[in-house]
Design a protein around this motif. Sequence first.
Motif: not given
Lengths: 340, 340
Positions: A179-184, A243-245, A270-275
């Motif tokens: 939803e935030l826009g991540h695809r990689r 990768l963005t997340a 900001q650069g890479i999201s982490v969960t």
Amino acid sequence: MVIGRITLKDVAREAGVHTSTASRALNPQTQSVVNPETVARVLEVAQRLGYRPHPLARGLRTNQTMTVGMVIPDVENPLFGPIIAGVEHRLGTDGYSLLIANTDPRDDSSLTVIDALAERRVDGMIIASASRVDEHIRRLHDQGLPVVQVNRMSNEVEVPAIVGDDHAGIGLVMEHLVELGHRRIGHVAGPGTFSTGLGRREAFLEWAGKLGVHEAPIEEAESFRMMPGYRVTRRLIERNPDLTAIVAANDLLALGAYQAVSEAGFTIGQGISVTGYNDVPFMQFVQPPMTAVRVPYRKMGVEAASVLLEMIADSETVRPGAVWLTPTLSVRESTARPRS
Amino acid sequence: MVIGRITLKDVAREAGVHTSTASRALNPQTQSVVNPETVARVLEVAQRLGYRPHPLARGLRTNQTMTVGMVIPDVENPLFGPIIAGVEHRLGTDGYSLLIANTDPRDDSSLTVIDALAERRVDGMIIASASRVDEHIRRLHDQGLPVVQVNRMSNEVEVPAIVGDDHAGIGLVMEHLVELGHRRIGHVAGPGTFSTGLGRREAFLEWAGKLGVHEAPIEEAESFRMMPGYRVTRRLIERNPDLTAIVAANDLLALGAYQAVSEAGFTIGQGISVTGYNDVPFMQFVQPPMTAVRVPYRKMGVEAASVLLEMIADSETVRPGAVWLTPTLSVRESTARPRS
DNA sequence: CGGGGCCTTGCAATCGATTGTAGTCGCCAG
DNA sequence: CTGGCGACTACAATCGATTGCAAGGCCCCG
């Protein structure tokens, strides 16, 4: 020991009846065959003298200890606190007590620990340390001991398991990221020897496909700890620089990912999201506050204890093979729109 | 239950001796009165059949359960994980098992919880939930039950206590701050009803005097939780705007202080230094990483268990009234030179 | 050759409850 | 007056071990 302990014999003598009559009068099951007046008298005397049945004597005769054993892989892991609390609370309302055994993850002490518990003749056992193939659990089950698994589960489908719904949990994270826009999106997987490691990994792949994630590499960490998370994330970023997340299979792996992401020159969020996954205490205070799947651990403990008590009370009833508890998502600042 | 359990009678029959002889042969204490050849034969048979003594039958006769109870004020507090681990580990090496009971801090369930444990006839009890005046502990002690306190202690000097050395711990923090140049330091105290709250408060005052701290105001929080820490720190800062450092009586209070300090427009570490106490997991990851006193909790658990086992083995020996474990200081970024 | 003492083992009580079975008592019907 | 039934209650076995005491066998010495 305690001086002048009151036994059933004392109560019987004082009430002017035989011990067997006193026993029946005190036991709600058999109370009906005793004259109501006698019951009242015995009850009054027992109350007055402060009679407490001796659990060992009773247990020896009835073959019940009113005790449940629980095997924890690592008591120091804050994850297990709420589970223990839930279990203990539920057991307490039914008069059961909880015997705790800790398997040191370093040596494989699970065998001796489980045996020690079994030798104590616990009425049932709650296992929080299941591996996917777990001969200990099978053995207990084969011996006819009521057993339930909690948090993790083995392949023994006959043994009920109360676990988090990893498929749903990973789904929450993936939908949030997409939803935030991540695809990689990369996945720092936990050990495939545990159902949680494998389940989250499979769920990750499935959701990635379903949600149209272009790139979904996976690296497996050797354990659910921080340093393996760090090492694996480094590798993940090196091999997949776009990768963005990063979705980690638990919070500690995510903290390792934090470090690796920072060192790679990205800003987390900001650069890479982490969960993370589990949302153990203080994850809201790390920098940046971690977006993580929250599993209802206390409830998990309560459920596990409830199922076990049912099994103890009536070993015939068919029980659910597994119960999946629905997680929620704690959205914080470690996730944001991807860098463009 | 488990089908075909092996009893002492089976072993005796198979070995061609009376149960009493088998019992003596199996018991190291009495082994010496039995013919060595008989001992060997009985041992071999017991081994071959997989004989395991029935703990309830034995306990009924010997009046021992080989079980120790532990009362925890809040299992979900990560502080207690290491203590439990230490206790469990130490007990295990002596063949004892650990019965856990959780007192919900909300209601006062400690009475029933302690009684439930006592009724189980545990051989001893470890109390982690002591208040400064604690009639439950006194009662247990008066009943002749071996009891030790851990982490916190009551005023019952007869009951051994294994606790952190709060005077030394606060000293570490104060020396650290004074060395950095702080002379106006506030204390967010814990509840005076607990030995830890009171002890750290007194230590704070003493060290402030000794180290030449000009200004040393104290505000007491109603509990060791975050929100009280926040409220009390606000008050502290309002009333003493020149403070350059805040010493909190535990980590959660310190996290509350973090928030209050930030809201007051200071940068933690730069504007006002803040210190925690206990150094629970993840304090190195909060923002900024917290300087905190680290208490050797696992060791505390081991020590408590050791002392208790001694008391159980020999109730006559004189035991130490209290053991203070030396803490260390984890210096991180929440402390720095004072603002000029 | 008989008796005292030692070494070893068996007998039986005991821990404190539960529970199957037998016995007592009162009352009613035959 | 007696047999039978119902409602209670007492007796005694049992759970599986431990342990004080007695008894058996054997050797040695007087």
